[in-house]
Design a protein around this motif. Structure first.
Motif, PDB file in Angstrom:
ATOM      1  N   ALA A 372      22.320  34.968 115.197  1.00 19.84           N
ATOM      2  CA  ALA A 372      23.245  34.514 115.944  1.00 19.84           C
ATOM      3  C   ALA A 372      23.467  33.049 115.701  1.00 19.84           C
ATOM      4  CB  ALA A 372      23.256  34.637 117.334  1.00 19.84           C
ATOM      5  N   LYS A 373      22.601  32.327 115.299  1.00 20.58           N
ATOM      6  CA  LYS A 373      22.643  31.000 115.010  1.00 20.58           C
ATOM      7  C   LYS A 373      23.248  30.789 113.504  1.00 20.58           C
ATOM      8  CE  LYS A 373      18.731  29.328 117.659  1.00 20.58           C
ATOM      9  NZ  LYS A 373      17.230  28.619 117.425  1.00 20.58           N
ATOM     10  N   LYS A 374      22.830  31.686 112.462  1.00 20.97           N
ATOM     11  CA  LYS A 374      23.424  31.624 111.253  1.00 20.97           C
ATOM     12  C   LYS A 374      24.792  32.072 111.032  1.00 20.97           C
ATOM     13  CE  LYS A 374      22.296  33.565 106.626  1.00 20.97           C
ATOM     14  NZ  LYS A 374      21.536  34.417 105.836  1.00 20.97           N
ATOM     15  N   LEU A 375      25.424  32.780 112.138  1.00 26.61           N
ATOM     16  CA  LEU A 375      26.824  33.289 112.061  1.00 26.61           C
ATOM     17  C   LEU A 375      27.336  31.992 112.635  1.00 26.61           C
ATOM     18  CD1 LEU A 375      28.843  35.440 111.661  1.00 26.61           C
ATOM     19  CD2 LEU A 375      28.234  36.169 113.901  1.00 26.61           C
ATOM     20  N   ALA A 376      27.010  31.320 113.707  1.00 27.50           N
ATOM     21  CA  ALA A 376      27.834  30.125 114.369  1.00 27.50           C
ATOM     22  C   ALA A 376      27.899  29.122 113.428  1.00 27.50           C
ATOM     23  CB  ALA A 376      26.915  29.989 115.484  1.00 27.50           C
ATOM     24  N   LYS A 377      26.772  28.788 112.390  1.00 22.22           N
ATOM     25  CA  LYS A 377      26.768  27.855 111.418  1.00 22.22           C
ATOM     26  C   LYS A 377      28.125  28.137 110.621  1.00 22.22           C
ATOM     27  CE  LYS A 377      23.693  24.761 108.898  1.00 22.22           C
ATOM     28  NZ  LYS A 377      22.348  24.594 108.618  1.00 22.22           N
ATOM     29  N   LYS A 378      27.830  29.211 110.076  1.00 22.61           N
ATOM     30  CA  LYS A 378      28.879  29.828 109.004  1.00 22.61           C
ATOM     31  C   LYS A 378      30.257  29.613 109.565  1.00 22.61           C
ATOM     32  CE  LYS A 378      30.007  33.691 106.007  1.00 22.61           C
ATOM     33  NZ  LYS A 378      29.850  35.097 105.388  1.00 22.61           N
ATOM     34  N   PHE A 379      30.344  30.059 110.751  1.00 24.50           N
ATOM     35  CA  PHE A 379      31.767  30.062 111.390  1.00 24.50           C
ATOM     36  C   PHE A 379      32.310  28.258 111.480  1.00 24.50           C
ATOM     37  CE2 PHE A 379      34.590  29.374 115.159  1.00 24.50           C
ATOM     38  CZ  PHE A 379      35.431  30.148 114.897  1.00 24.50           C
ATOM     39  N   TYR A 380      31.437  27.669 111.771  1.00 25.95           N
ATOM     40  CA  TYR A 380      31.726  26.186 112.129  1.00 25.95           C
ATOM     41  C   TYR A 380      31.970  25.558 110.765  1.00 25.95           C
ATOM     42  CZ  TYR A 380      31.647  21.326 113.430  1.00 25.95           C
ATOM     43  OH  TYR A 380      31.734  20.152 113.489  1.00 25.95           O
ATOM     44  N   GLY A 381      31.175  25.713 109.646  1.00 21.69           N
ATOM     45  CA  GLY A 381      31.609  25.257 108.173  1.00 21.69           C
ATOM     46  C   GLY A 381      32.792  25.878 107.826  1.00 21.69           C
ATOM     47  N   GLN A 382      33.120  27.143 108.004  1.00 16.89           N
ATOM     48  CA  GLN A 382      34.432  27.645 107.758  1.00 16.89           C
ATOM     49  C   GLN A 382      35.654  27.104 108.465  1.00 16.89           C
ATOM     50  OE1 GLN A 382      34.580  29.685 105.103  1.00 16.89           O
ATOM     51  NE2 GLN A 382      36.820  29.738 104.937  1.00 16.89           N
ATOM     52  N   LEU A 383      35.425  26.682 109.686  1.00 15.47           N
ATOM     53  CA  LEU A 383      36.318  26.047 110.443  1.00 15.47           C
ATOM     54  C   LEU A 383      36.853  24.825 109.788  1.00 15.47           C
ATOM     55  CD1 LEU A 383      38.200  26.059 112.961  1.00 15.47           C
ATOM     56  CD2 LEU A 383      36.236  25.034 114.243  1.00 15.47           C
ATOM     57  N   ILE A 384      35.883  24.175 109.367  1.00  8.28           N
ATOM     58  CA  ILE A 384      36.110  22.613 108.926  1.00  8.28           C
ATOM     59  C   ILE A 384      36.889  22.881 107.436  1.00  8.28           C
ATOM     60  CG2 ILE A 384      35.042  20.591 107.682  1.00  8.28           C
ATOM     61  CD1 ILE A 384      32.890  20.962 110.075  1.00  8.28           C
ATOM     62  N   VAL A 385      36.520  23.714 106.918  1.00  7.94           N
ATOM     63  CA  VAL A 385      37.155  23.876 105.421  1.00  7.94           C
ATOM     64  C   VAL A 385      38.762  24.186 105.707  1.00  7.94           C
ATOM     65  CG1 VAL A 385      37.000  25.263 103.161  1.00  7.94           C
ATOM     66  CG2 VAL A 385      35.159  24.379 104.455  1.00  7.94           C
ATOM     67  N   ASP A 386      38.759  25.296 106.617  1.00  9.02           N
ATOM     68  CA  ASP A 386      40.044  25.856 106.732  1.00  9.02           C
ATOM     69  C   ASP A 386      40.823  24.979 107.510  1.00  9.02           C
ATOM     70  OD1 ASP A 386      39.210  28.141 105.384  1.00  9.02           O
ATOM     71  OD2 ASP A 386      39.001  29.127 107.367  1.00  9.02           O
ATOM     72  N   SER A 387      40.480  23.963 108.107  1.00 10.65           N
ATOM     73  CA  SER A 387      41.575  22.892 108.945  1.00 10.65           C
ATOM     74  C   SER A 387      42.266  22.045 107.860  1.00 10.65           C
ATOM     75  CB  SER A 387      40.628  21.902 109.672  1.00 10.65           C
ATOM     76  OG  SER A 387      39.910  21.156 108.941  1.00 10.65           O
ATOM     77  N   GLU A 388      43.527  21.754 108.202  1.00 12.06           N
ATOM     78  CA  GLU A 388      44.503  20.862 107.178  1.00 12.06           C
ATOM     79  C   GLU A 388      44.694  19.688 107.787  1.00 12.06           C
ATOM     80  OE1 GLU A 388      47.687  23.263 106.793  1.00 12.06           O
ATOM     81  OE2 GLU A 388      46.835  25.035 105.569  1.00 12.06           O
ATOM     82  N   TYR A 389      43.817  19.146 108.690  1.00 10.66           N
ATOM     83  CA  TYR A 389      44.255  17.818 109.117  1.00 10.66           C
ATOM     84  C   TYR A 389      43.660  16.838 108.402  1.00 10.66           C
ATOM     85  CZ  TYR A 389      44.324  20.659 113.550  1.00 10.66           C
ATOM     86  OH  TYR A 389      44.894  21.790 114.237  1.00 10.66           O
ATOM     87  N   GLN A 390      44.678  16.294 107.456  1.00  7.25           N
ATOM     88  CA  GLN A 390      44.287  15.274 106.516  1.00  7.25           C
ATOM     89  C   GLN A 390      45.377  14.114 106.850  1.00  7.25           C
ATOM     90  OE1 GLN A 390      41.889  15.605 104.067  1.00  7.25           O
ATOM     91  NE2 GLN A 390      41.601  17.817 104.931  1.00  7.25           N
TER      92      GLN A 390
END
Length: 405
Positions: A372-390
């Motif tokens: 569960a920890k590994k899955l949460a870390k992966k989800f958070y990294g993907q969230l940052i990458v997918d965000s378009e706030y530039q």
């Protein structure tokens, strides 16, 4: 009671002592009814009244008329004319000086009252019965402390007395002088207007001398203050119970006393004089209720006294608030309530332990598994990458996300 003594002594005028005996008439055992005597006396006393009324023209002997409205005065009729104080004054009304009274009295008022004949006879019998009880005679105010016996019966020689001096001597011998003296001492001037209307003095009532044959007794006793005489054939309840109060002190002649059974009858024979009259009798031969209730005859058959008070309708209780009532309706409610209590105690204990751990700085709560920890870390990294706030407008947001370059 007077009925407890079947024989009455006859007092001799010569010696003032008992010379013979006479049977007690049945009328002295009649029921004593103060309510009936009071009612009959009240109605009979009204039959001696004379009619009175004000003059039918009083207050209206003037030609007064109202001035009507518009003159700033009341509309009461006013006396006409002028040149005198009387003119213009109000008239006729009961609120006016010189006017008539309110509801002027008329001579056709219902002054007299009809009284049932049987009630009058019953009241007379009750008054006679009360005159044979010393306690009632004393309670009425008569002085009979020196009287040898009540009812007081004297020999027939008293009927032949013609002189008032002899009558006074007889009263002294039989003990009635004290009651006459009480009457003399009570004489006083009447209160109110009656003293101006030929009834100036008032005094108490004394003995009532009852005879059978008037051979001079009425003239001998009539001038003694308070003493009244009456024939046994014409007994009047107004004399036997003055003011409606029972217990008149009566002095009987022997012949008058023995004539009472003929006039009023007995419990077995009706009256020979009063048509259709039978002696009234008491509903209870023994009026001592305490003695009756506590007698062995009644106590042996009555039910025992109830200790409990009177039962009433049961009080309706709310089963949602009263556990006993709920258990009568739903016996399983006890198990449900117990389970609720145990669960509540467990929750309280767990909460206390958790609060204690938090205060000590320990981690509290369920621990995450490595997956569960590994899955949460992966989800958070993907969230940052997918965000378009530039851009410059999102620098604060990037800093908040922890994505500073």
């Amino acid at each position: 009671m007077a009925a407890a003594r079947p024989l009455v002594s006859v007092i001799s005028l010569e010696t003032g002592e008992a010379a013979e005996q006479s049977a007690l008439p049945a009328v002295f055992t009649a029921p004593i009814r103060p309510d009936l005597v009071r009612t009959v006396h009240t109605n009979m006393a009204k039959n001696a009244r004379q009619a009175y009324a004000v003059f039918y023209k009083a207050g209206h002997q003037t030609a007064a008329e109202s001035w009507g409205t518009g003159r700033a005065v009341s509309r009461i009729p006013r006396v006409p004319g002028g040149g005198t104080h009387r003119s213009g004054q109000g008239a006729f009304g009961n609120m006016c000086r010189g006017g008539r009274m309110f509801a002027p009295t008329k001579i056709w008022r219902r002054w007299h009252r009809k009284v049932n004949l049987n009630q009058k006879r019953y009241a007379t019998a009750s008054a006679l019965a009360a005159s044979a009880l010393p306690s009632l005679v004393l309670a009425r105010g008569h002085r009979i402390e020196e009287v040898p016996e009540v009812p007081l019966v004297v020999s027939d020689a008293i009927e032949s007395i013609t002189k008032t001096s002899k009558a006074l001597e007889c009263l002294k011998k039989i003990g009635g002088a004290a009651d006459v003296q009480k009457v003399k001492d009570s004489k006083a001037i009447r209160c109110g207007k009656g003293k101006l209307r030929n009834r100036r003095y008032v005094q108490r009532r004394g003995p009532l001398v009852i005879y059978a044959n008037d051979n001079g007794i009425s003239k001998a006793f009539r001038n003694i203050p308070g003493v009244e005489v009456a024939c046994v054939d014409r007994l009047n309840m107004m004399q036997l119970a003055p003011g409606g109060h029972l217990g008149r002190f009566c002095i009987w002649t022997k012949s008058a006393f023995e004539k009472l059974d003929t006039i009023f009858g007995t419990t077995t024979a009706p009256s020979e004089v009063k048509k259709g009259f039978t002696m009234p009798r008491s509903l209870m031969t023994n009026s001592d209720l305490n003695r009756l209730i506590n007698s062995d005859e009644i106590q042996s058959v009555v039910r025992p006294a109830k200790s409990s008070t009177g039962r009433h309708a049961p009080l309706k209780k709310n089963p949602l608030k009263n556990l006993g009532t709920m258990l009568k309706l739903n016996p399983y409610a006890k198990a449900c309530r117990r389970r609720e209590v145990l669960v509540s105690e467990a929750r309280s204990k767990a909460r206390a332990e958790k609060l204690a751990a938090l205060r000590s700085g320990k981690a509290v709560g369920p621990k995450k598994t490595p997956e569960a920890k590994k899955l949460a870390k992966k989800f958070y990294g993907q969230l940052i990458v997918d965000s378009e706030y530039q851009g410059a407008n999102y620098e604060v947001f990037d800093k908040w996300l922890g994505n500073e370059a």
